[in-house]
Write a protein that holds these residues in place. Structure first.
Motif, PDB file in Angstrom:
ATOM      1  N   ASN A   3     -36.936  65.595  33.849  1.00  0.00           N
ATOM      2  CA  ASN A   3     -38.108  64.994  33.227  1.00  0.00           C
ATOM      3  C   ASN A   3     -38.690  65.865  32.115  1.00  0.00           C
ATOM      4  O   ASN A   3     -39.054  65.355  31.053  1.00  0.00           O
ATOM      5  CB  ASN A   3     -39.163  64.708  34.305  1.00  0.00           C
ATOM      6  N   LYS A   4     -38.775  67.182  32.326  1.00  0.00           N
ATOM      7  CA  LYS A   4     -39.333  68.072  31.308  1.00  0.00           C
ATOM      8  C   LYS A   4     -38.497  68.060  30.031  1.00  0.00           C
ATOM      9  O   LYS A   4     -39.029  68.023  28.932  1.00  0.00           O
ATOM     10  CB  LYS A   4     -39.424  69.503  31.837  1.00  0.00           C
ATOM     11  N   LYS A   5     -37.176  68.085  30.198  1.00  0.00           N
ATOM     12  CA  LYS A   5     -36.302  68.089  29.024  1.00  0.00           C
ATOM     13  C   LYS A   5     -36.394  66.762  28.275  1.00  0.00           C
ATOM     14  O   LYS A   5     -36.368  66.736  27.043  1.00  0.00           O
ATOM     15  CB  LYS A   5     -34.862  68.364  29.432  1.00  0.00           C
ATOM     16  N   LEU A   6     -36.511  65.681  29.009  1.00  0.00           N
ATOM     17  CA  LEU A   6     -36.643  64.364  28.390  1.00  0.00           C
ATOM     18  C   LEU A   6     -37.944  64.274  27.595  1.00  0.00           C
ATOM     19  O   LEU A   6     -37.950  63.809  26.444  1.00  0.00           O
ATOM     20  CB  LEU A   6     -36.596  63.279  29.460  1.00  0.00           C
ATOM     21  N   ILE A   7     -39.026  64.731  28.183  1.00  0.00           N
ATOM     22  CA  ILE A   7     -40.319  64.714  27.488  1.00  0.00           C
ATOM     23  C   ILE A   7     -40.262  65.610  26.255  1.00  0.00           C
ATOM     24  O   ILE A   7     -40.738  65.232  25.179  1.00  0.00           O
ATOM     25  CB  ILE A   7     -41.456  65.131  28.434  1.00  0.00           C
ATOM     26  N   GLN A   8     -39.672  66.794  26.388  1.00  0.00           N
ATOM     27  CA  GLN A   8     -39.580  67.702  25.245  1.00  0.00           C
ATOM     28  C   GLN A   8     -38.734  67.105  24.125  1.00  0.00           C
ATOM     29  O   GLN A   8     -39.067  67.251  22.948  1.00  0.00           O
ATOM     30  CB  GLN A   8     -39.023  69.061  25.678  1.00  0.00           C
ATOM     31  N   ALA A   9     -37.670  66.411  24.480  1.00  0.00           N
ATOM     32  CA  ALA A   9     -36.836  65.757  23.461  1.00  0.00           C
ATOM     33  C   ALA A   9     -37.631  64.673  22.735  1.00  0.00           C
ATOM     34  O   ALA A   9     -37.539  64.543  21.504  1.00  0.00           O
ATOM     35  CB  ALA A   9     -35.600  65.156  24.111  1.00  0.00           C
ATOM     36  N   ARG A  10     -38.414  63.917  23.478  1.00  0.00           N
ATOM     37  CA  ARG A  10     -39.260  62.894  22.847  1.00  0.00           C
ATOM     38  C   ARG A  10     -40.296  63.531  21.935  1.00  0.00           C
ATOM     39  O   ARG A  10     -40.549  63.043  20.827  1.00  0.00           O
ATOM     40  CB  ARG A  10     -39.951  62.053  23.911  1.00  0.00           C
ATOM     41  N   LEU A  11     -40.909  64.622  22.403  1.00  0.00           N
ATOM     42  CA  LEU A  11     -41.895  65.315  21.571  1.00  0.00           C
ATOM     43  C   LEU A  11     -41.267  65.831  20.287  1.00  0.00           C
ATOM     44  O   LEU A  11     -41.842  65.680  19.202  1.00  0.00           O
ATOM     45  CB  LEU A  11     -42.530  66.469  22.356  1.00  0.00           C
ATOM     46  N   ASP A  12     -40.089  66.435  20.389  1.00  0.00           N
ATOM     47  CA  ASP A  12     -39.406  66.937  19.200  1.00  0.00           C
ATOM     48  C   ASP A  12     -39.154  65.817  18.201  1.00  0.00           C
ATOM     49  O   ASP A  12     -39.375  65.978  16.996  1.00  0.00           O
ATOM     50  CB  ASP A  12     -38.093  67.620  19.575  1.00  0.00           C
ATOM     51  N   TYR A  13     -38.708  64.669  18.706  1.00  0.00           N
ATOM     52  CA  TYR A  13     -38.461  63.516  17.839  1.00  0.00           C
ATOM     53  C   TYR A  13     -39.755  63.066  17.153  1.00  0.00           C
ATOM     54  O   TYR A  13     -39.779  62.826  15.939  1.00  0.00           O
ATOM     55  CB  TYR A  13     -37.865  62.366  18.655  1.00  0.00           C
ATOM     56  N   LEU A  14     -40.833  62.979  17.937  1.00  0.00           N
ATOM     57  CA  LEU A  14     -42.105  62.523  17.370  1.00  0.00           C
ATOM     58  C   LEU A  14     -42.665  63.515  16.357  1.00  0.00           C
ATOM     59  O   LEU A  14     -43.235  63.110  15.340  1.00  0.00           O
ATOM     60  CB  LEU A  14     -43.116  62.269  18.491  1.00  0.00           C
ATOM     61  N   TYR A  15     -42.489  64.812  16.623  1.00  0.00           N
ATOM     62  CA  TYR A  15     -42.945  65.812  15.650  1.00  0.00           C
ATOM     63  C   TYR A  15     -42.216  65.647  14.318  1.00  0.00           C
ATOM     64  O   TYR A  15     -42.822  65.723  13.247  1.00  0.00           O
ATOM     65  CB  TYR A  15     -42.736  67.238  16.185  1.00  0.00           C
ATOM     66  N   LYS A  16     -40.905  65.428  14.391  1.00  0.00           N
ATOM     67  CA  LYS A  16     -40.117  65.240  13.164  1.00  0.00           C
ATOM     68  C   LYS A  16     -40.547  63.974  12.428  1.00  0.00           C
ATOM     69  O   LYS A  16     -40.667  63.963  11.203  1.00  0.00           O
ATOM     70  CB  LYS A  16     -38.626  65.179  13.491  1.00  0.00           C
ATOM     71  N   GLU A  17     -40.777  62.900  13.181  1.00  0.00           N
ATOM     72  CA  GLU A  17     -41.229  61.656  12.552  1.00  0.00           C
ATOM     73  C   GLU A  17     -42.600  61.827  11.914  1.00  0.00           C
ATOM     74  O   GLU A  17     -42.854  61.321  10.824  1.00  0.00           O
ATOM     75  CB  GLU A  17     -41.272  60.517  13.576  1.00  0.00           C
ATOM     76  N   ARG A  18     -43.479  62.554  12.574  1.00  0.00           N
ATOM     77  CA  ARG A  18     -44.813  62.768  12.020  1.00  0.00           C
ATOM     78  C   ARG A  18     -44.715  63.582  10.733  1.00  0.00           C
ATOM     79  O   ARG A  18     -45.407  63.291   9.757  1.00  0.00           O
ATOM     80  CB  ARG A  18     -45.702  63.479  13.037  1.00  0.00           C
ATOM     81  N   GLU A  19     -43.851  64.585  10.730  1.00  0.00           N
ATOM     82  CA  GLU A  19     -43.648  65.377   9.520  1.00  0.00           C
ATOM     83  C   GLU A  19     -43.149  64.508   8.369  1.00  0.00           C
ATOM     84  O   GLU A  19     -43.578  64.675   7.224  1.00  0.00           O
ATOM     85  CB  GLU A  19     -42.670  66.514   9.773  1.00  0.00           C
ATOM     86  N   SER A  20     -42.248  63.580   8.668  1.00  0.00           N
ATOM     87  CA  SER A  20     -41.729  62.717   7.602  1.00  0.00           C
ATOM     88  C   SER A  20     -42.808  61.782   7.072  1.00  0.00           C
ATOM     89  O   SER A  20     -42.854  61.498   5.877  1.00  0.00           O
ATOM     90  CB  SER A  20     -40.515  61.925   8.081  1.00  0.00           C
ATOM     91  N   VAL A  21     -43.708  61.320   7.937  1.00  0.00           N
ATOM     92  CA  VAL A  21     -44.814  60.465   7.486  1.00  0.00           C
ATOM     93  C   VAL A  21     -45.771  61.290   6.638  1.00  0.00           C
ATOM     94  O   VAL A  21     -46.233  60.839   5.587  1.00  0.00           O
ATOM     95  CB  VAL A  21     -45.545  59.827   8.688  1.00  0.00           C
ATOM     96  N   GLU A  22     -46.065  62.510   7.082  1.00  0.00           N
ATOM     97  CA  GLU A  22     -46.984  63.368   6.336  1.00  0.00           C
ATOM     98  C   GLU A  22     -46.406  63.792   4.994  1.00  0.00           C
ATOM     99  O   GLU A  22     -47.151  64.047   4.049  1.00  0.00           O
ATOM    100  CB  GLU A  22     -47.332  64.603   7.167  1.00  0.00           C
ATOM    101  N   ALA A  23     -45.097  63.858   4.889  1.00  0.00           N
ATOM    102  CA  ALA A  23     -44.442  64.280   3.649  1.00  0.00           C
ATOM    103  C   ALA A  23     -44.478  63.198   2.579  1.00  0.00           C
ATOM    104  O   ALA A  23     -44.084  63.444   1.452  1.00  0.00           O
ATOM    105  CB  ALA A  23     -43.000  64.673   3.932  1.00  0.00           C
ATOM    106  N   SER A  24     -44.985  62.030   2.911  1.00  0.00           N
ATOM    107  CA  SER A  24     -44.984  60.929   1.949  1.00  0.00           C
ATOM    108  C   SER A  24     -46.041  61.089   0.865  1.00  0.00           C
ATOM    109  O   SER A  24     -46.042  60.355  -0.101  1.00  0.00           O
ATOM    110  CB  SER A  24     -45.185  59.588   2.668  1.00  0.00           C
ATOM    111  N   GLY A  25     -46.944  62.043   0.978  1.00  0.00           N
ATOM    112  CA  GLY A  25     -47.961  62.257  -0.042  1.00  0.00           C
ATOM    113  C   GLY A  25     -49.131  63.057   0.487  1.00  0.00           C
ATOM    114  O   GLY A  25     -49.094  63.576   1.597  1.00  0.00           O
ATOM    115  N   TYR A  26     -50.181  63.165  -0.318  1.00  0.00           N
ATOM    116  CA  TYR A  26     -51.346  63.942   0.095  1.00  0.00           C
ATOM    117  C   TYR A  26     -52.095  63.269   1.240  1.00  0.00           C
ATOM    118  O   TYR A  26     -52.587  63.909   2.139  1.00  0.00           O
ATOM    119  CB  TYR A  26     -52.297  64.156  -1.089  1.00  0.00           C
ATOM    120  N   ARG A  27     -52.188  61.948   1.172  1.00  0.00           N
ATOM    121  CA  ARG A  27     -52.819  61.187   2.244  1.00  0.00           C
ATOM    122  C   ARG A  27     -51.759  60.322   2.893  1.00  0.00           C
ATOM    123  O   ARG A  27     -50.724  60.033   2.307  1.00  0.00           O
ATOM    124  CB  ARG A  27     -53.937  60.306   1.683  1.00  0.00           C
TER     125      ARG A  27
END
Length: 82
Positions: A3-27
């Protein structure tokens, strides 16, 4: 995968997705606001699950530590525990 590894894998994926959304511009692009909000809420939920699991483990250890020692003495005579 536990369970911990599964949650961590999901978190890693979400962090990367959030970074890609934030990289789209200043806002955050208005078209991506709902996605960004979902990502942040899901990160919070997964972090809460991990915290609850860690807290339960900690609580169980405390319970084990405090319940394995001798019980309170039933009687005392002349300041000596019998």
């Amino acid at each position: 995968m536990n369970n911990k590894k599964l949650i961590q894998a999901r978190l890693d994926y979400l962090y990367k997705e959030r970074e890609s959304v934030e990289a789209s511009g200043y806002r955050i692009d208005p078209d991506l606001r709902k996605i960004y909000k979902f990502i942040n809420e899901e990160i919070q939920n997964l972090q809460l699950i991990m915290f609850e699991d860690e807290y339960q483990s900690f609580s169980d250890r405390l319970e084990e530590i405090f319940n394995t020692g001798p019980a309170f003495p039933l009687k005392e005579k002349d300041n000596v525990v019998c």
